[in-house]
Design a protein around this motif. Structure first.
Motif, PDB file in Angstrom:
ATOM      1  N   SER A 137      -6.992   1.372   2.137  1.00  0.00           N
ATOM      2  CA  SER A 137      -6.844   2.477   1.165  1.00  0.00           C
ATOM      3  C   SER A 137      -5.742   2.768   1.244  1.00  0.00           C
ATOM      4  N   LEU A 138      -5.446   3.223   2.281  1.00  0.00           N
ATOM      5  CA  LEU A 138      -4.446   3.611   1.866  1.00  0.00           C
ATOM      6  C   LEU A 138      -2.753   3.436   1.822  1.00  0.00           C
ATOM      7  N   LEU A 139      -3.048   2.234   1.880  1.00  0.00           N
ATOM      8  CA  LEU A 139      -1.856   1.373   0.973  1.00  0.00           C
ATOM      9  C   LEU A 139      -1.895   1.471  -0.463  1.00  0.00           C
ATOM     10  N   ARG A 140      -3.149   2.098  -0.909  1.00  0.00           N
ATOM     11  CA  ARG A 140      -3.180   1.383  -2.620  1.00  0.00           C
ATOM     12  C   ARG A 140      -3.369   3.032  -2.767  1.00  0.00           C
ATOM     13  N   SER A 141      -3.592   4.405  -2.237  1.00  0.00           N
ATOM     14  CA  SER A 141      -3.447   5.205  -2.208  1.00  0.00           C
ATOM     15  C   SER A 141      -1.926   6.266  -2.332  1.00  0.00           C
ATOM     16  N   ILE A 142      -0.831   5.588  -1.213  1.00  0.00           N
ATOM     17  CA  ILE A 142       0.093   5.783  -1.270  1.00  0.00           C
ATOM     18  C   ILE A 142       0.882   4.944  -2.779  1.00  0.00           C
ATOM     19  N   ARG A 143       0.403   3.670  -3.020  1.00  0.00           N
ATOM     20  CA  ARG A 143       0.866   3.013  -4.337  1.00  0.00           C
ATOM     21  C   ARG A 143       0.581   3.765  -5.724  1.00  0.00           C
ATOM     22  N   ALA A 144      -0.543   4.657  -5.305  1.00  0.00           N
ATOM     23  CA  ALA A 144      -0.970   5.058  -6.528  1.00  0.00           C
ATOM     24  C   ALA A 144       0.187   6.563  -6.988  1.00  0.00           C
ATOM     25  N   ASP A 145       0.481   7.620  -5.407  1.00  0.00           N
ATOM     26  CA  ASP A 145       0.758   8.280  -5.519  1.00  0.00           C
ATOM     27  C   ASP A 145       2.432   8.206  -5.841  1.00  0.00           C
ATOM     28  N   LEU A 146       2.544   7.118  -5.733  1.00  0.00           N
ATOM     29  CA  LEU A 146       4.281   6.503  -6.514  1.00  0.00           C
ATOM     30  C   LEU A 146       4.981   6.100  -8.246  1.00  0.00           C
ATOM     31  N   ARG A 147       3.212   5.436  -8.479  1.00  0.00           N
ATOM     32  CA  ARG A 147       2.648   5.629  -9.704  1.00  0.00           C
ATOM     33  C   ARG A 147       3.498   6.748 -10.729  1.00  0.00           C
ATOM     34  N   ALA A 148       1.978   7.321  -9.887  1.00  0.00           N
ATOM     35  CA  ALA A 148       2.037   8.424 -10.574  1.00  0.00           C
ATOM     36  C   ALA A 148       3.318   9.711 -10.594  1.00  0.00           C
ATOM     37  N   GLN A 149       4.499   9.351  -9.875  1.00  0.00           N
ATOM     38  CA  GLN A 149       5.596   9.559  -9.728  1.00  0.00           C
ATOM     39  C   GLN A 149       6.856   9.212 -10.840  1.00  0.00           C
ATOM     40  N   ASN A 150       5.951   7.976 -11.325  1.00  0.00           N
ATOM     41  CA  ASN A 150       6.687   7.222 -12.519  1.00  0.00           C
ATOM     42  C   ASN A 150       7.895   6.545 -11.232  1.00  0.00           C
ATOM     43  N   LYS A 151       7.689   6.058 -10.009  1.00  0.00           N
ATOM     44  CA  LYS A 151       8.039   5.656  -9.067  1.00  0.00           C
ATOM     45  C   LYS A 151       8.042   3.405  -8.551  1.00  0.00           C
ATOM     46  N   THR A 152       8.700   2.968  -9.012  1.00  0.00           N
ATOM     47  CA  THR A 152       8.315   1.754  -8.583  1.00  0.00           C
ATOM     48  C   THR A 152       7.748   1.174  -6.778  1.00  0.00           C
ATOM     49  N   PRO A 153       6.425   0.892  -6.358  1.00  0.00           N
ATOM     50  CA  PRO A 153       6.291   0.745  -5.164  1.00  0.00           C
ATOM     51  C   PRO A 153       7.431  -0.201  -4.625  1.00  0.00           C
TER      52      PRO A 153
END
Length: 275
Positions: free
Chosen positions: A215-231
């Motif tokens: 779930s931590l991996l998915r949370s990091i990825r979602a946060d980056l998406r919210a900042q318009n950054k590519t994981p």
């Protein structure tokens, strides 16, 4: 006279059947056609079921290049499938936002995706779709390649060669896989067997995208998406803290491998196209 009547009746039935078939061909749901087109678009023509003898490649740089190129088609294919599922969910979200009613085909596919990623979609709301979108997202190719190299000793491990298992995935039913020679006494897990490399990659990605341990991996990825950054791989590696009992040491090792093998991780086809 009776024969003539039977003949006319048979002809009439035949015409009705032909008309029904014609209507079905003309008015077949467009969603079915879209599914066929999509399947053709993301078809992987390089599905492998036999692992090359990477141990026989004496030049280290050649071995690394061969290993990455062997796995890359399956990784790209699975990410293409995930990206298509993600695009579909975004389109559903837009429909809900606009107050549109979903078709039966859309509802069916939405249910399939929810089950695949082990999420119970209790109601069709923006919030629930957003939660599902956190799970339905691609895995950086570099991270997949490096983890496979780490888990299999660059494709030379017994589990990769005999079981097409490139990510050390376990199964828990007796006879479901290969028994680890170093398995701790009292444990019953086995290392899962796969029919193709494609199956191994698909199972690994589904595991990262649905298992509570990541779930931590998915949370990091979602946060980056919210900042318009590519994981990126170096961002999401920290979400693999529960992948190994070694935890922090495992993360450090993957990060070091990412750093040392950067030149081998470049996709030559993409590089050529970009130029």
């Amino acid at each position: 006279m009776k024969t003539g009547k039977i003949g006319l009746f048979t002809i009439a039935i035949g015409l009705v059947v032909a008309l029904i078939l014609l209507v079905r061909l003309v008015f077949v749901p467009s969603s079915q056609q879209q599914v066929k087109t999509l399947a053709k678009a993301i078809k992987n023509t390089e599905i492998a079921s036999v692992v090359p003898d990477f141990g026989a490649i004496k030049v280290v740089s050649d071995k690394k290049t061969a290993f990455f190129e062997f796995l890359r088609p399956s990784i790209k294919h699975q990410n293409a499938i995930i990206q298509d599922e993600r695009n579909f969910l975004i389109s559903i979200k837009n429909q809900v936002n606009n107050g549109k009613t979903l078709t039966e085909a859309d509802e069916f596919r939405l249910q399939q995706i929810s089950e695949k990623y082990q999420y119970t979609l209790r109601s069709l709301t923006i919030t629930n779709i957003d939660i599902l979108l956190v799970r339905v997202d691609v895995i950086p190719e570099e991270m997949v390649l490096i983890q496979a190299a780490n888990e299999t000793g660059w494709g030379t491990s017994r589990f990769a060669r005999e079981g097409l298992n490139f990510f050390g995935q376990w199964c828990f039913r007796k006879g479901c896989g290969l028994v680890p020679q170093s398995r701790t006494q009292g444990l019953s897990h086995e290392v899962a067997l796969f029919k193709t490399v494609e199956d191994s990659v698909a199972s690994y990605m589904r595991n990262l995208n649905s298992n509570a341990a990541y779930s931590l991996l998915r949370s990091i990825r979602a946060d980056l998406r919210a900042q318009n950054k590519t994981p990126r791989a170096q961002d999401l590696v920290y979400g693999l803290i529960n992948y190994s009992e070694r935890q922090e040491a495992y993360i450090d090792e993957l990060l070091e491998m990412l750093r040392q093998n950067q030149r081998f991780l470049v996709d030559n086809n993409e590089k050529t196209t970009a130029v």
